[in-house]
Motif scaffolding. Structure first.
Motif, PDB file in Angstrom:
ATOM      1  N   GLU A   3       0.882  -1.194   0.000  1.00 61.36           N
ATOM      2  CA  GLU A   3       0.000   0.000   0.000  1.00 61.36           C
ATOM      3  C   GLU A   3       0.899   1.217   0.000  1.00 61.36           C
ATOM      4  OE1 GLU A   3      -2.755   0.398   3.208  1.00 61.36           O
ATOM      5  OE2 GLU A   3      -3.473  -1.661   2.951  1.00 61.36           O
ATOM      6  N   TRP A   4       0.478   2.248  -0.692  1.00 60.99           N
ATOM      7  CA  TRP A   4       1.294   3.455  -0.793  1.00 60.99           C
ATOM      8  C   TRP A   4       0.422   4.690  -0.637  1.00 60.99           C
ATOM      9  CZ3 TRP A   4       1.474  -0.833  -3.928  1.00 60.99           C
ATOM     10  CH2 TRP A   4       2.625  -1.596  -3.847  1.00 60.99           C
ATOM     11  N   ASP A   5       1.022   5.798  -0.198  1.00 52.29           N
ATOM     12  CA  ASP A   5       0.268   7.058  -0.126  1.00 52.29           C
ATOM     13  C   ASP A   5       0.011   7.587  -1.542  1.00 52.29           C
ATOM     14  OD1 ASP A   5       0.376   6.991   2.650  1.00 52.29           O
ATOM     15  OD2 ASP A   5       2.311   8.040   2.704  1.00 52.29           O
ATOM     16  N   LEU A   6       0.964   7.326  -2.431  1.00 57.62           N
ATOM     17  CA  LEU A   6       0.835   7.830  -3.810  1.00 57.62           C
ATOM     18  C   LEU A   6       1.497   6.841  -4.769  1.00 57.62           C
ATOM     19  CD1 LEU A   6       1.378  11.455  -5.009  1.00 57.62           C
ATOM     20  CD2 LEU A   6       2.656   9.632  -6.155  1.00 57.62           C
ATOM     21  N   ALA A   7       0.897   6.673  -5.938  1.00 57.36           N
ATOM     22  CA  ALA A   7       1.533   5.838  -6.972  1.00 57.36           C
ATOM     23  C   ALA A   7       1.779   6.686  -8.211  1.00 57.36           C
ATOM     24  CB  ALA A   7       0.641   4.649  -7.325  1.00 57.36           C
ATOM     25  N   TYR A   8       3.003   6.576  -8.748  1.00 54.76           N
ATOM     26  CA  TYR A   8       3.341   7.240 -10.013  1.00 54.76           C
ATOM     27  C   TYR A   8       3.298   6.184 -11.112  1.00 54.76           C
ATOM     28  CZ  TYR A   8       5.996   9.338 -13.760  1.00 54.76           C
ATOM     29  OH  TYR A   8       6.379   9.786 -15.007  1.00 54.76           O
ATOM     30  N   LEU A   9       2.505   6.443 -12.160  1.00 51.83           N
ATOM     31  CA  LEU A   9       2.338   5.472 -13.246  1.00 51.83           C
ATOM     32  C   LEU A   9       2.852   6.065 -14.559  1.00 51.83           C
ATOM     33  CD1 LEU A   9      -1.330   4.211 -12.618  1.00 51.83           C
ATOM     34  CD2 LEU A   9       0.766   3.449 -11.555  1.00 51.83           C
ATOM     35  N   ASP A  10       3.847   5.400 -15.136  1.00 54.94           N
ATOM     36  CA  ASP A  10       4.404   5.840 -16.414  1.00 54.94           C
ATOM     37  C   ASP A  10       4.510   4.623 -17.330  1.00 54.94           C
ATOM     38  OD1 ASP A  10       5.657   7.242 -18.426  1.00 54.94           O
ATOM     39  OD2 ASP A  10       7.628   7.227 -17.462  1.00 54.94           O
ATOM     40  N   PRO A  11       3.363   4.089 -17.774  1.00 53.14           N
ATOM     41  CA  PRO A  11       3.403   2.850 -18.553  1.00 53.14           C
ATOM     42  C   PRO A  11       3.915   3.092 -19.974  1.00 53.14           C
ATOM     43  CG  PRO A  11       1.144   3.643 -18.367  1.00 53.14           C
ATOM     44  CD  PRO A  11       2.004   4.581 -17.557  1.00 53.14           C
ATOM     45  N   PRO A  12       4.313   1.994 -20.671  1.00 51.56           N
ATOM     46  CA  PRO A  12       4.640   2.157 -22.088  1.00 51.56           C
ATOM     47  C   PRO A  12       3.392   2.620 -22.821  1.00 51.56           C
ATOM     48  CG  PRO A  12       4.802  -0.161 -21.418  1.00 51.56           C
ATOM     49  CD  PRO A  12       4.356   0.601 -20.237  1.00 51.56           C
ATOM     50  N   TYR A  13       3.548   3.299 -23.942  1.00 53.54           N
ATOM     51  CA  TYR A  13       2.354   3.849 -24.568  1.00 53.54           C
ATOM     52  C   TYR A  13       2.164   3.413 -26.007  1.00 53.54           C
ATOM     53  CZ  TYR A  13       5.994   7.196 -25.785  1.00 53.54           C
ATOM     54  OH  TYR A  13       7.168   7.765 -26.209  1.00 53.54           O
ATOM     55  N   ASN A  14       3.032   2.506 -26.484  1.00 55.67           N
ATOM     56  CA  ASN A  14       2.800   2.010 -27.854  1.00 55.67           C
ATOM     57  C   ASN A  14       3.299   0.566 -27.971  1.00 55.67           C
ATOM     58  OD1 ASN A  14       5.572   2.120 -28.149  1.00 55.67           O
ATOM     59  ND2 ASN A  14       5.531   4.097 -29.173  1.00 55.67           N
ATOM     60  N   GLN A  15       3.457   0.092 -29.230  1.00 53.51           N
ATOM     61  CA  GLN A  15       3.745  -1.333 -29.444  1.00 53.51           C
ATOM     62  C   GLN A  15       5.191  -1.715 -29.158  1.00 53.51           C
ATOM     63  OE1 GLN A  15       3.502   0.965 -31.702  1.00 53.51           O
ATOM     64  NE2 GLN A  15       4.634   0.515 -33.576  1.00 53.51           N
ATOM     65  N   HIS A  16       6.068  -0.729 -28.968  1.00 51.27           N
ATOM     66  CA  HIS A  16       7.493  -1.067 -28.827  1.00 51.27           C
ATOM     67  C   HIS A  16       7.794  -1.603 -27.434  1.00 51.27           C
ATOM     68  CE1 HIS A  16       8.180   0.523 -32.715  1.00 51.27           C
ATOM     69  NE2 HIS A  16       7.676   1.698 -32.377  1.00 51.27           N
ATOM     70  N   LYS A  17       8.207  -2.870 -27.408  1.00 49.77           N
ATOM     71  CA  LYS A  17       8.432  -3.519 -26.113  1.00 49.77           C
ATOM     72  C   LYS A  17       9.818  -3.140 -25.574  1.00 49.77           C
ATOM     73  CE  LYS A  17       7.081  -7.678 -27.823  1.00 49.77           C
ATOM     74  NZ  LYS A  17       7.066  -9.123 -27.781  1.00 49.77           N
ATOM     75  N   TYR A  18       9.859  -2.803 -24.324  1.00 48.75           N
ATOM     76  CA  TYR A  18      11.127  -2.403 -23.705  1.00 48.75           C
ATOM     77  C   TYR A  18      12.124  -3.555 -23.682  1.00 48.75           C
ATOM     78  CZ  TYR A  18       9.703   2.297 -22.608  1.00 48.75           C
ATOM     79  OH  TYR A  18       9.345   3.614 -22.724  1.00 48.75           O
ATOM     80  N   ARG A  19      11.627  -4.796 -23.503  1.00 54.39           N
ATOM     81  CA  ARG A  19      12.537  -5.943 -23.502  1.00 54.39           C
ATOM     82  C   ARG A  19      13.308  -5.999 -24.833  1.00 54.39           C
ATOM     83  NH1 ARG A  19      12.678 -11.248 -20.990  1.00 54.39           N
ATOM     84  NH2 ARG A  19      11.617 -10.116 -19.353  1.00 54.39           N
ATOM     85  N   ASN A  20      12.635  -5.675 -25.941  1.00 54.11           N
ATOM     86  CA  ASN A  20      13.296  -5.715 -27.255  1.00 54.11           C
ATOM     87  C   ASN A  20      14.238  -4.517 -27.424  1.00 54.11           C
ATOM     88  OD1 ASN A  20      11.192  -7.530 -27.349  1.00 54.11           O
ATOM     89  ND2 ASN A  20      10.769  -7.185 -29.511  1.00 54.11           N
TER      90      ASN A  20
END
Ligand SMILES: C[S@@+](CC[C@H](N)C(=O)[O-])C[C@H]1O[C@@H](n2cnc3c(N)ncnc32)[C@H](O)[C@@H]1O
Length: 333
Positions: free
Chosen positions: A194-211
């Motif tokens: 549990e957190w007081d605040l969550a920062y969300l910065d998800p990927p936003y397109n088809q390019h996978k970070y693993r690649n």
């Protein structure tokens, strides 16, 4: 820190300012898609108790270094190990053959140093946080002498001038105090704390970070995987999926995560180049609480600044735009 697509380098002060706007109500913060961990690092520096999470092993390593490791506890050991590694004799192995000969991401002279240093780290049986600091140092040293435009899907046709330089280990800017680094799929975070605040910065397109960063994944895992294609990507790049990279799944995955995360406030980053338009993000967030939206204009990533070229190095296309807009949404439930 490493070059990273979607990294919030320029926005970090703004994000810290928005979080501090909640005053003493916020003490614990989750960075749910931490990437380089620069956001979590800045928040830890500002005095918050931070949890960094990312599902890729290299990003988890950065999170352990910049958020989890207590500088006061690990600094001396990390300095000692780095000094020892600087003396290790270069010896070419998997890394050199795969990423400097079959592909040309690094000069072979630096590849042989990476191979020898990484083998030595594996033999040392280090405290996990010291190991993360040292691996981050090696990753960042290799990043400074790479021959790419900032992603590892391709390397430059001609060696980048920096590739001729000698790889140089530096101590990362680790911070005193506690923190936590997780390596979970974001969908599993609601059960993790549990957190007081969550920062969300998800990927936003088809390019996978693993690649895009498969070399770092292999450097951290040190598992010598079968590799394919011109870029010699890890075989598991083909299997690995995130719903945040899929146009048909991102809205549901994002809405579900925001609704279930045990955090009273959310700060959310998105780009106008992504799958989710601004209004759709607002439609997801508004039922959750009071929403304030901020827009910021930026220069696009370096590839867009350079232009589009064919394999023979001729300019072939036109980049549609050189600016992009980053949205930040603050939700108070
Ligand atoms: C836009 S980047 C974050 C950049 C980061 N804020 C920074 O400044 O460096 C998105 C991150 O989400 C991670 N990611 C993608 N899908 C994920 C998932 N399902 N669960 C956890 N992390 C995920 C990626 O590995 C990537 O590092």
């Amino acid at each position: 820190m490493i070059k990273y697509i979607g990294s919030k380098r320029v926005l970090v002060p703004r994000i810290v300012e928005l979080v501090s706007g909640f005053g003493g109500d916020v003490r614990t913060v989750l960075d749910a898609f931490s990437g380089t961990s620069r956001v979590g690092h800045a928040l830890k520096k500002a005095g918050y108790r931070v949890t960094a999470n990312d599902h890729n092993a290299y990003a988890h390593c950065l999170g352990r270094c910049y958020v989890q490791a207590d500088g006061a506890r690990v600094r001396e050991d990390a300095l000692r190990v780095l000094a020892e590694l600087r003396e290790v004799k270069p010896e070419a192995g998997y890394f050199t053959e795969t990423f400097c000969v079959q592909a040309r991401f690094f000069h072979p002279k630096n590849g042989a140093r990476v191979d020898a240093m990484r083998d030595r780290i594996a033999e040392m049986d280090l405290d996990p946080d010291v190991e993360a600091v040292v691996l981050t140092s090696l990753m960042e040293a290799a990043d400074r002498v790479d021959s790419t435009c900032g992603v590892q899907m391709a390397y430059l046709k001609k060696w980048a001038p920096r590739a001729a330089k000698d790889l140089e280990l530096r101590l990362p800017d680790i911070i005193d105090g506690e923190g936590t680094a997780l390596m979970l799929d974001a969908a599993d975070l609601p059960e993790a704390g549990e957190w007081d605040l969550a920062y969300l910065d998800p990927p936003y397109n088809q390019h996978k970070y693993r690649n895009n960063y498969h070399v770092w994944e292999t450097l951290v895992r040190w598992d010598a995987p079968p590799a394919y294609g011109v870029a010699m990507k890890r075989a598991d790049c083909k299997e690995y999926q995130s719903p945040f990279n899929r146009k048909g799944q991102i809205a549901d995955a994002f809405a579900d995560l925001c609704a279930r995360l045990p955090a009273k406030r959310l700060v959310v980053s998105f780009s106008d180049e992504g799958y989710l338009p601004r209004q759709q993000i607002l439609d997801i967030l508004e039922p959750l609480g009071d929403v304030t939206a901020f827009d910021h204009e930026f220069k696009r990533y370096v590839g867009a600044q350079i232009g589009i070229y064919n394999p023979s190095g001729e300019k072939v296309g036109k980049v549609s735009h050189l600016q992009n807009r980053e949205f930040i949404f603050v939700v108070d439930r």
